[in-house]
Enzyme design. Structure first.
Site, PDB file in Angstrom:
ATOM      1  N   HIS A 101      37.176  31.496  37.276  1.00  9.99           N
ATOM      2  CA  HIS A 101      36.785  32.643  38.087  1.00  9.99           C
ATOM      3  C   HIS A 101      36.687  33.910  37.241  1.00  9.99           C
ATOM      4  O   HIS A 101      35.780  34.729  37.428  1.00  9.99           O
ATOM      5  CB  HIS A 101      37.807  32.824  39.212  1.00  9.99           C
ATOM      6  CG  HIS A 101      37.589  34.037  40.037  1.00  9.99           C
ATOM      7  ND1 HIS A 101      38.545  35.015  40.175  1.00  9.99           N
ATOM      8  CD2 HIS A 101      36.530  34.453  40.771  1.00  9.99           C
ATOM      9  CE1 HIS A 101      38.080  35.975  40.957  1.00  9.99           C
ATOM     10  NE2 HIS A 101      36.861  35.656  41.333  1.00  9.99           N
ATOM     11  N   GLU A 104      33.439  33.861  35.482  1.00  7.31           N
ATOM     12  CA  GLU A 104      32.346  34.242  36.397  1.00  7.31           C
ATOM     13  C   GLU A 104      32.161  35.757  36.407  1.00  7.31           C
ATOM     14  O   GLU A 104      31.037  36.257  36.314  1.00  7.31           O
ATOM     15  CB  GLU A 104      32.660  33.738  37.801  1.00  7.31           C
ATOM     16  CG  GLU A 104      31.679  34.203  38.862  1.00  7.31           C
ATOM     17  CD  GLU A 104      32.363  34.541  40.169  1.00  7.31           C
ATOM     18  OE1 GLU A 104      32.115  35.642  40.705  1.00  7.31           O
ATOM     19  OE2 GLU A 104      33.149  33.707  40.661  1.00  7.31           O
ATOM     20  N   HIS A 105      33.260  36.499  36.480  1.00  6.02           N
ATOM     21  CA  HIS A 105      33.176  37.963  36.428  1.00  6.02           C
ATOM     22  C   HIS A 105      32.605  38.432  35.088  1.00  6.02           C
ATOM     23  O   HIS A 105      31.784  39.345  35.043  1.00  6.02           O
ATOM     24  CB  HIS A 105      34.568  38.571  36.620  1.00  6.02           C
ATOM     25  CG  HIS A 105      35.001  38.689  38.046  1.00  6.02           C
ATOM     26  ND1 HIS A 105      35.318  39.886  38.631  1.00  6.02           N
ATOM     27  CD2 HIS A 105      35.171  37.746  39.008  1.00  6.02           C
ATOM     28  CE1 HIS A 105      35.682  39.695  39.887  1.00  6.02           C
ATOM     29  NE2 HIS A 105      35.606  38.389  40.146  1.00  6.02           N
ATOM     30  N   GLU A 181      41.860  41.829  43.375  1.00  6.31           N
ATOM     31  CA  GLU A 181      41.207  40.882  44.285  1.00  6.31           C
ATOM     32  C   GLU A 181      42.220  39.869  44.802  1.00  6.31           C
ATOM     33  O   GLU A 181      42.238  39.537  45.994  1.00  6.31           O
ATOM     34  CB  GLU A 181      40.069  40.170  43.550  1.00  6.31           C
ATOM     35  CG  GLU A 181      39.293  39.185  44.387  1.00  6.31           C
ATOM     36  CD  GLU A 181      38.202  38.491  43.597  1.00  6.31           C
ATOM     37  OE1 GLU A 181      37.671  37.486  44.115  1.00  6.31           O
ATOM     38  OE2 GLU A 181      37.874  38.931  42.477  1.00  6.31           O
TER      39      GLU A 181
END
Length: 499
Positions: A101, A104-105, A181
């Site tokens: 993840h 991905e950022h 997040e």
């Protein structure tokens, strides 16, 4: 095939983490595609392999292993460009949870041609929008643009896929965004936290026990080089697929893909070492006390996964019957759980749901029963009611009318999904990720039509014993405990605003 999940109204747990952050390249004419071998002949070196090519769907494989899937839809002058990478949180190792993840950022943070944040700005200049998502077994990136800008946006996507790079300082800044997040989506959301703890309890060995967003302790120690290493391991053309749906022609899309991805070499991918979950030999229970107005209960049973649609095994057919069972229990207004638990003067639940979740790559399946007790009722009473609903099916079966209603509704929802280009592209990408046929959704419906009431009754009898059960309860914390938790949450938050 539809990605089946039980994250219903009761759970509200996010399994895909959306991260948006910036593109543009000059719009160049795409060259004609190289000579392609047909699906029934072996391709020569350097040839594109045609795996499927009809007026409604085309599927190609470039010499470097990249697959290109194109579905023309000429109802609007727009196109969806998606890049699917067959890697996610189950490919991580302990100590680096969340790295898929994080990467991905970081894919939005620069390349040889683009500065951090420039990707999304350029996509917007093209009249488009973009985003990305990460799950346990895949990472995906997409842009929706006017179809005449497809070549430009594909050039941008290929550039960052093949040449992602960024400075360490950019990583450190983005890592704080990801931590926030996690705080917002999990740590400060009791139901999401409950689901995270349920998965960590239900699975003791399988990689599915780790949250996609990562444990906070791992986020606190992850390094820029951890992300770079994950990128080098898995972001290769022979581990990815381009999916395009919209006002396009397949051979033109193939030519674009050859131009922008074709020169990248295939790489040797790491061996995928998925840990097999040992058989569960007794019930597991956990209780989470947190800031919540109402209790919640979630019951997860280990069940078979649906993995083979072409030649389904006995376990595949059981998985199909469990899908039907979930729909009979809560797949429509007035289904069994609704009638038995949430209606009438003696109702015991505000909501009650059932669903299935299948990990095709891991072979793990779960069947969930969940609910929120009505005022004055307890989790224990609701658990008893949920168990009774399944036992009623085990004892008495289901009717042909219930079965046909489920199949009809499933078929209708599949047809309605075709109205959305994004849904079409997501379905194709999901099927590719799981190494299923691209028409897996249609094939699933065909197989569901073969399910009988007797098969549904049989799985209700077989898979709902306590030995394979994990129960997670959310209970409201006492007021003084809530105050302490809120104080701790504030002290853990970083100073300043998070962009």
């Amino acid at each position: 095939m539809k990605r089946l999940s039980v994250l219903s109204g009761c759970l509200l747990a996010a399994s895909a983490f959306m991260a948006g952050c910036a593109a543009t390249a000059p719009h160049n004419e795409a060259p004609a595609p190289a000579k392609a071998a047909s699906a029934n002949q072996a391709p020569a070196a350097g040839e594109v392999q045609v795996l499927q090519e009809t007026s409604t769907l085309a599927h190609y494989r470039l010499p470097n292993g990249l697959e290109v899937i194109v579905k023309p839809d000429h109802r609007a002058p727009t196109a969806i460009n998606m890049l699917w990478v067959r890697t996610g949180s189950i490919d991580e190792v302990d100590g680096t949870s969340g790295i898929a993840h994080i990467l991905e950022h970081m894919m939005f943070k620069g390349s040889e041609q683009l500065a951090p944040g420039e990707f999304s700005r350029k996509v917007a200049e093209l009249g488009g929008q973009d985003n990305a998502f990460t799950n346990r077994d895949y990472t995906g990136y997409y842009q929706q643009v006017p179809s005449d800008q497809l070549a430009a946006v594909m050039a941008l996507e290929a550039d960052r896929f093949l040449h992602n790079q960024w400075p360490d300082e950019e990583f450190e800044r983005e890592l704080e965004v990801i931590k926030e997040e996690r705080r917002m989506r999990t740590d400060d959301q009791p139901r999401a936290k409950l689901f995270e703890q349920l998965m960590a309890t239900a699975y003791t060995a399988s990689q599915e026990r780790r949250p996609v967003i990562g444990w906070m302790s791992d986020l606190n120690q992850v390094t820029p080089n951890d992300a770079r290493a994950f990128y080098k391991q898995w972001y290769a053309p022979n581990n990815a697929a381009v999916v395009v749906v919209g006002n396009v022609e397949p051979r033109e899309v193939l030519a674009m893909a050859q131009k922008h991805y074709g020169s990248a070499p295939a790489v040797e991918l790491p061996a995928r070492k998925l840990t097999q979950e040992p058989a569960q030999e007794g019930p597991r229970r956990l209780v989470l006390r947190d800031r919540a107005e109402q209790p919640v209960i979630v019951m997860a049973y280990k069940t078979p996964s649906l993995t083979n649609l072409q030649q389904p095994t006995a376990e595949d057919r059981e998985a199909l019957a469990l899908m039907v069972l979930a729909q009979v229990l809560s797949g429509y207004d007035g289904a069994r759980l609704d009638r038995a638990l949430t209606r009438g003067p003696h109702r015991i639940a505000d909501s009650a749901d059932a669903g299935t979740s299948y990990g095709v790559r891991t072979g793990n399946g779960l069947f969930f029963l969940s609910g929120i007790p009505a005022d004055g009722q307890s989790n224990a009473a609701l658990e008893k009611g949920l168990r009774a609903a399944v036992q009623a099916v085990a004892d008495q079966g289901i009717t042909d009318k219930e079965l046909q209603r489920v199949i009809t509704q499933w078929s209708a929802s599949t047809i309605y999904a075709q109205d959305s280009m994004m849904s079409q592209a997501t379905e194709l990408g999901s099927n590719w990720i799981d190494a299923l046929p691209l028409n897996a959704t249609e094939r699933t419906i065909e197989l569901m039509r073969e399910v009988t009431p007797a098969q549904v009754q049989a799985v209700a009898k077989k898979y709902f014993g306590d030995n394979a059960l994990t129960v997670a309860e959310l209970l409201p914390a006492a007021p003084d405990a809530q105050t302490s938790q809120q104080r701790a949450s504030r002290s853990a938050a970083p100073a300043g605003d998070v962009q």
